[in-house]
Enzyme design. Structure first.
Site, PDB file in Angstrom:
ATOM      1  CG  ASP A  21      -1.692   1.242   1.427  1.00 14.47           C
ATOM      2  OD1 ASP A  21      -1.890   1.947   0.419  1.00 14.47           O
ATOM      3  OD2 ASP A  21      -2.103   1.521   2.567  1.00 14.47           O
ATOM      4  CG  ASP A  25      -5.952   3.156   0.527  1.00 11.52           C
ATOM      5  OD1 ASP A  25      -5.029   2.307   0.650  1.00 11.52           O
ATOM      6  OD2 ASP A  25      -6.597   3.318  -0.524  1.00 11.52           O
ATOM      7  CG  ASP A  29      -1.405   1.624  -3.725  1.00 14.81           C
ATOM      8  OD1 ASP A  29      -0.214   1.424  -4.026  1.00 14.81           O
ATOM      9  OD2 ASP A  29      -1.754   2.267  -2.704  1.00 14.81           O
ATOM     10  CG  ASP A  98      -7.651 -13.361 -12.799  1.00  9.99           C
ATOM     11  OD1 ASP A  98      -8.492 -14.022 -13.421  1.00  9.99           O
ATOM     12  OD2 ASP A  98      -7.171 -13.699 -11.706  1.00  9.99           O
ATOM     13  CD  GLU A 263     -10.110 -20.902 -11.024  1.00 12.50           C
ATOM     14  OE1 GLU A 263     -10.075 -21.122  -9.817  1.00 12.50           O
ATOM     15  OE2 GLU A 263     -10.934 -20.130 -11.542  1.00 12.50           O
ATOM     16  CG  HIS A 328      -6.379 -15.701  -5.664  1.00  6.06           C
ATOM     17  ND1 HIS A 328      -5.930 -16.243  -6.850  1.00  6.06           N
ATOM     18  CD2 HIS A 328      -7.721 -15.626  -5.797  1.00  6.06           C
ATOM     19  CE1 HIS A 328      -6.949 -16.482  -7.648  1.00  6.06           C
ATOM     20  NE2 HIS A 328      -8.055 -16.104  -7.033  1.00  6.06           N
TER      21      HIS A 328
HETATM   22  C1  GLC Z   1     -12.038 -18.278  -9.262  1.00 12.40           C
HETATM   23  C2  GLC Z   1     -11.166 -17.286  -8.550  1.00 12.40           C
HETATM   24  C3  GLC Z   1     -11.745 -17.050  -7.191  1.00 12.40           C
HETATM   25  C4  GLC Z   1     -13.125 -16.462  -7.370  1.00 12.40           C
HETATM   26  C5  GLC Z   1     -13.997 -17.334  -8.266  1.00 12.40           C
HETATM   27  C6  GLC Z   1     -15.187 -16.585  -8.757  1.00 12.40           C
HETATM   28  O1  GLC Z   1     -12.049 -19.505  -8.650  1.00 12.40           O
HETATM   29  O2  GLC Z   1      -9.850 -17.739  -8.513  1.00 12.40           O
HETATM   30  O3  GLC Z   1     -10.961 -16.214  -6.403  1.00 12.40           O
HETATM   31  O4  GLC Z   1     -13.756 -16.321  -6.128  1.00 12.40           O
HETATM   32  O5  GLC Z   1     -13.310 -17.762  -9.414  1.00 12.40           O
HETATM   33  O6  GLC Z   1     -14.781 -15.597  -9.656  1.00 12.40           O
END
Ligand code: GLC
Length: 558
Positions: A21, A25, A29, A98, A263, A328
């Site tokens: 950050d 805040d 960022d 993403d 994914e 994540h």
């Molecule tokens: C994917 C993402 C995840 C998100 C989900 C809905 O699994 O990696 O973080 O909550 O899609 O978009």
């Protein structure tokens, strides 16, 4: 094997909100990221994947996109992004975005229009159905198990339900709608015009839904409630999905030559090739959940070998994948698959060794390279993740106490990965001068980047070494994988062989020393050790039979 940059790359995932950050805040960022690019360069990674940084009400930390062509004001501006992109490129670091194409936020302009009336031009951008017998159109449950658990939300304005596989505020986009497809193609071109190098496609297997929206006949799982059942098969890998992904390739990925990684929700070694074989013209690679998964809280050598062997077949047929154990969406890998309490450093290094020397592109998740560990909060109010909160309420409704629910959910919570990056031992781990949006993991006093930089040996320094090997040892990228001692309960041993060289990887996957006898044909050859996570041990290949807890070594055949 054809040469492609993404096969040689090491990708680093940045979850901007928790990275750095710059303005106090409490929210990470883009300027914060800019200030840390030299650290990433030093680490040796050469591609960044940004988890969503678009304008978003942050119901799911950006996976609920309100404007695909803008940066969330909490993170910066599109000009900041351009600067960041230029900086990364000038350091030879590529950038992938993403792309959340299964759903948007309900605050996206498209959805605001869509819900206005049945004849609105945007109506078909989303999936609307009339009530059935006065109720939801079917019994599909939402992954986030909010509200009553249904994947449908009633909208009084037009008297119909919309589909949301995830949060109520994340309506599914309708890929049957040609106009929607065109908007998405144009938006992807727009990012490529800006200079990004590729995309990570969020839950791409779920873009196609079962026609006619029939009820699922699956039995309810322990967290399902009120008759709404989560059944992935209703909207995952459904017939017709390949036509959609191929369409994206034909319209965007192919002509632009950008990198794509999907994914792979419900993708495994048996169905992946249809998505990734070059002649299919869909995606470059897909990451899967067979090795590591949010629900999988430990690992064995047998599991590791089993999964890697299955995927070796995928490679042999011309496919490619990602090597990772956390991101994540998961808990911290050293907490799940290593021994964070007793051998945090050695086990984190061992996991890195495995991930960076098996076939595929390694993806590092921020904090992994300093061995960040899981966190447990006392109260559900301190958690942020939609899964954790939804599952918590399901458990409470089914009779668990608050304490039991937290105990069960904490080790799996995605928030384990989302605590602020631990830069140093100053307040809030040096992440922010303000109040962080999610509580800092109290381990930051000991576990932080600065400590790793100061130490002679550290996880960060080991990551640098293992990442560097990829640049000088072609077998890491193209070598065939062959396991040795494949029944051993604790040892993971394998060769990577290509025309140019042969590598040998040795790992003791447990918190105790292990006595191992290597096969004669290995012992009689001449090996040179090129990496080891115990700096003071003699190479075990020279006859030392006892391997230290979580010891890992890499050799090259001399
Ligand atoms: C994917 C993402 C995840 C998100 C989900 C809905 O699994 O990696 O973080 O909550 O899609 O978009």
């Amino acid at each position: 094997m054809s040469k492609q940059w993404w096969k040689e790359a090491v990708v680093y995932e940045i979850y901007c909100k928790s990275f750095c950050d710059s303005d106090g805040d409490g929210i990470g960022d883009l300027k914060g990221i800019m200030s840390k690019l030299p650290v990433l360069k030093d680490l040796g990674i050469n591609c960044i994947w940004f988890a969503p940084i678009y304008t978003s009400p942050q119901v799911d930390n950006g996976y609920d996109v309100a404007d695909y062509r803008n940066i969330d004001p909490a993170y910066g501006t599109i000009d900041d992004f351009k600067t960041l992109l230029d900086m990364a490129h000038s350091m030879d670091i590529r950038v992938i975005m993403d792309m959340v194409l299964n759903h948007s936020s309900d605050e996206h302009e498209w959805f605001k229009e869509s819900r206005k009336s049945k004849d609105n031009p945007y109506r078909d951008y989303y999936i609307w159905q009339p009530p059935k017998n006065g109720k939801a159109p079917n019994n599909w449950g939402s992954y986030f198990r909010e509200g009553n658990g249904s994947a449908w939300e009633y909208d009084a304005q037009t008297g119909e339900y919309y589909l949301h596989q995830y949060a109520v505020k994340m309506p599914d986009l309708n890929w049957e709608c040609e106009a929607l497809r065109k908007e998405i193609y144009a938006m992807l071109h727009w990012w490529l015009d800006l200079g990004v190098d590729g995309f990570r496609l969020d839950v791409f297997t779920r873009l196609k839904k079962t026609e006619g929206f029939p009820d699922t006949t699956k039995q309810p799982g322990p967290l399902d409630r009120n008759g709404f059942i989560v059944d992935t098969s209703m909207c995952t890998n459904v017939k017709g999905i390949h036509e959609i992904i191929h369409g994206l390739h034909t319209e965007v990925f192919g002509p632009r030559g950008c990198m794509t990684v999907g994914e792979g929700a419900n993708v495994d070694d048996t169905n992946v090739l249809d998505y990734i074989l070059p002649e299919r013209e869909e995606l470059n690679m897909v990451y899967h959940f067979q090795l590591a998964h949010r629900a999988l809280l430990s690992m064995t050598p047998a599991h590791f070998r089993n999964v890697q062997t299955k995927w070796a077949n995928v490679f042999a047929k011309g496919g490619w994948t990602v090597q990772y154990m956390s991101n994540h969406d998961s808990a911290r890998q050293v907490s799940c698959y290593g021994d964070a309490e007793n051998y945090r450093e050695a086990s984190a290094m061992l996991l890195a060794t495995l991930l960076h020397t098996t076939p595929g592109t390694p993806f590092v998740y921020q904090g992994e390279e300093i061995g960040m560990v899981n966190v447990t909060y006392d109260s559900i109010d301190d958690y942020n993740c939609c899964y954790t909160k939804g599952d918590y309420h399901s458990m409470i409704q089914k009779g668990s106490s608050r304490k039991e629910a937290i105990k069960a959910l904490a080790p799996r919570s995605r928030d384990n990965a989302r605590t602020p990056y631990q830069w140093d031992d100053t307040e809030n781990a040096g992440f922010t001068s303000g109040k962080p949006w999610i509580k800092t993991n109290p381990t930051y006093k000991e576990i932080n980047l600065q400590a790793d930089l100061n130490a002679e040996n550290s996880i960060f320094k080991y990551y640098k070494e293992v990442i560097a090997l990829r640049k000088t040892h072609p077998a890491i990228i193209e070598g065939e994988l062959q396991f040795l001692l494949s029944e051993h309960p604790h040892a993971i041993v394998y060769l990577r062989k290509c025309e140019a060289e042969t590598l040998l990887v040795i790992a003791n996957y447990r918190s105790e020393a292990t006595t191992v006898e290597l096969p004669d044909e290995i012992k009689t050859q001449k090996w040179q050790r090129i990496l080891s996570n115990y700096k003071n041990t003699q190479p075990s290949i020279d006859g030392r039979k006892e391997w230290m807890p979580w010891e890992a070594e890499v050799y090259v055949l001399a």
